[in-house]
Design a protein around this motif. Structure first.
Motif, short mmCIF file in Angstrom:
data_model
loop_
_atom_site.label_atom_id
_atom_site.label_comp_id
_atom_site.label_asym_id
_atom_site.label_seq_id
_atom_site.Cartn_x
_atom_site.Cartn_y
_atom_site.Cartn_z
N SER A 58 0.81 -1.20 -0.14
CA SER A 58 -0.21 0.12 0.02
C SER A 58 0.87 1.31 -0.07
CB SER A 58 -0.81 -0.10 1.18
OG SER A 58 -1.76 -0.96 1.32
N LYS A 59 0.29 2.45 -0.56
CA LYS A 59 0.97 3.69 -0.45
C LYS A 59 0.71 4.11 0.86
CE LYS A 59 2.07 4.09 -5.21
NZ LYS A 59 3.33 3.49 -5.05
N ALA A 60 1.43 3.82 1.79
CA ALA A 60 0.85 4.62 3.08
C ALA A 60 2.07 4.72 4.07
CB ALA A 60 0.13 3.43 3.84
N GLY A 61 1.79 5.86 4.74
CA GLY A 61 3.08 6.08 5.83
C GLY A 61 3.54 4.92 6.82
N SER A 62 2.62 4.19 7.14
CA SER A 62 2.90 2.93 7.74
C SER A 62 3.86 2.07 7.26
CB SER A 62 1.91 2.28 8.27
OG SER A 62 1.21 1.39 7.32
N VAL A 63 3.74 2.00 5.75
CA VAL A 63 4.63 0.95 4.84
C VAL A 63 5.95 1.78 4.82
CG1 VAL A 63 4.91 0.47 2.62
CG2 VAL A 63 2.68 0.00 3.72
N THR A 64 5.90 3.15 4.84
CA THR A 64 6.89 3.85 4.47
C THR A 64 7.99 3.89 5.76
OG1 THR A 64 5.71 5.25 3.35
CG2 THR A 64 8.11 6.06 3.82
#
Ligand SMILES: Cc1cc2nc3c(=O)[nH]c(=O)nc-3n(C[C@H](O)[C@H](O)[C@H](O)COP(=O)(O)OP(=O)(O)OC[C@H]3O[C@@H](n4cnc5c(N)ncnc54)[C@H](O)[C@@H]3O)c2cc1C
Length: 417
Positions: free
Chosen positions: A299-305
């Motif tokens: 996912s394009k998500a802050g958590s992933v980042t």
């Protein structure tokens, strides 16, 4: 020997990577330079709350430079291009930066101009987006004076940042119009290109159930071809029409435009082909990619980042030391889904395991795939963790980068193919 590490983008990923790398390398070992086009760091998850008057723009914006540790150089200028043959970054203000290692963290940009009819005279009149500060603020004003009609929330196409945010918008809109006592006068519609409410089957079923419970009509496989702002209708490529009085659009996303001016770096959407386990780019071994800029299937998500940060920084260290790379990034993503009335759902998953019920991060933790007050508090507290733990490059206590399995009901078949 002093190494040059250049980080493109000073948003979520660029900031946390630069801060982590500064802790890994002594100042004499590496110069770390972060490039961004402006000095305005937006806490993007907060954009969801602005249209409903639950947050103001001032609450979610801070200066970029202040989020970077001492000993990190910052350059404020748009990036013109990257030359992967000469290991150089060219900036629009004429500066050229040489690098030994490049970290691409320029995220995803909105490209509404790619959809017929968007950005016309109805833009910010009857057609809005909450995916940037300007749009979220304009929508707040519109909603405050809205007295009723058809409100259509539409995702033009995937991939988008935070794929659950448009669903959260629907849930909060239901809550907001009820609070204002005009819910009976509002029809809420969610039109998505997906074949269900969300990508992952178990979460998709749970979220479709919530939409139904809250009286939000779900229209699936709707591929928006044009938005007729003046006529108030969305038109799909297969000729279906969805009329609206107010449209809330999540526009097409792409990688940053400089990627198209950098031969060999990106794909046709300007995202960067990247190894999904090591986060090393496919363009060159000395280029690593974090966050929304990568084309990996997470996912394009802050958590992933955030979860990518640990592996990526370790791999920059290993690359410069000539060691084998760490291939342990597992696609871990974790999203609080605000559902209105001070409740939220939590989902936690990775490349191989879809969102499952249970608890996070262990049996006594937050409930998964279930609405709860505790999850809502988690969503609100996340903003504090963002500024004080995640961006400074610290780990969140008790939350590992790899997806935790304890607490989840993991059946043998609950994997994504
Ligand atoms: C409405 C909304 C809600 C969200 N909610 C959540 C949520 O609840 N949970 C969650 O985990 N994630 C959420 N996200 C997603 C999250 O914000 C992003 O996935 C995350 O910020 C990605 O980090 P990044 O570093 O890849 O990109 P960004 O943080 O976007 O940073 C990219 C940086 O690159 C800079 N840049 C781009 N092009 C250039 C250029 N040419 N020159 C110089 N600089 C450039 C930009 O200025 C920016 O600072 C949400 C996003 C939105 C829009």
């Amino acid at each position: 020997m002093m190494r040059q590490i250049v980080v493109l983008g000073g948003g979520t990923g660029g900031t946390l990577v630069a801060n982590r790398l500064r802790q890994i390398f002594e100042p004499a070992e590496a110069q770390i330079t972060v490039v961004d086009q402006d000095d305005v760091h937006v806490y993007q998850p907060g954009l969801l709350f602005v249209p409903f008057g639950l947050a103001r723009a001032d609450d979610i914006v801070r200066p970029r430079r202040r989020q970077l540790h001492d000993g990190i150089y910052t350059v404020i200028s748009p990036i013109e291009s990257v030359d992967i043959e000469t290991n150089q970054v060219h900036l629009e203000d004429g500066i050229t930066l040489d690098y030994d290692v490049l970290v691409v963290a320029t995220g995803a940009v909105l490209v509404p101009e790619e959809t017929d009819g968007l950005l016309g005279p109805g833009w910010n009149e009857n057609t809005f987006t909450f995916y940037n500060l300007e749009g979220a603020g304009a929508l707040a004003e519109k909603l405050a004076s809205f007295e009723g009609g058809r409100v259509v929330v539409n995702v033009v196409d995937m991939p988008i940042k935070c794929p659950v945010a448009p669903l959260e918008f629907c849930f909060l809109a239901d809550w907001y119009f009820r609070e204002r006592g005009i819910r009976e006068q509002v029809e809420l519609i969610y039109a998505t290109p997906l074949d269900g409410a969300f990508t992952k089957p178990a979460a998709s079923n749970a979220l479709a159930g919530l939409l139904e419970e809250k009286g939000v009509e779900l229209i699936t496989e709707f591929n928006t071809g044009a938005v007729d702002e003046a006529g108030g209708r969305l038109v799909s490529y297969d000729g279906r029409e969805v009329p609206f009085d107010l449209a809330v659009i999540v526009p097409l996303h792409g990688g940053a435009p400089y990627v198209s001016r950098s031969p060999g770096l990106g794909d046709e959407l300007n995202f960067i082909p990247t190894d999904d386990r090591t986060l090393q780019s496919r363009a060159r071994p000395n280029i690593f990619v974090i966050g929304d800029a990568a084309n990996i299937p997470a996912s394009k998500a802050g958590s992933v980042t955030h979860f990518e940060g640990e592996v990526l920084c370790e791999n920059v260290r290993r690359f410069l030391a000539g060691d084998e790379l760490d291939a342990s990034y597992d696609g871990h993503a974790n999203c609080f889904i605000e559902t209105g009335f001070k409740k939220a759902l939590l989902i936690d998953f990775n490349y191989d395991t879809e969102p499952l019920p249970g608890h996070f991060p262990h049996t006594l933790g937050l409930p998964l795939l279930k609405e709860s007050r505790l999850n809502h508090l988690g969503k609100l507290m996340f903003q504090w963790f963002y500024w004080h733990t995640l961006l400074p490059g610290r780990d969140i206590p008790g939350i590992p980068s790899a997806m935790p399995r304890g607490g989840k009901s993991v059946p043998a078949v609950a994997t994504n193919e």
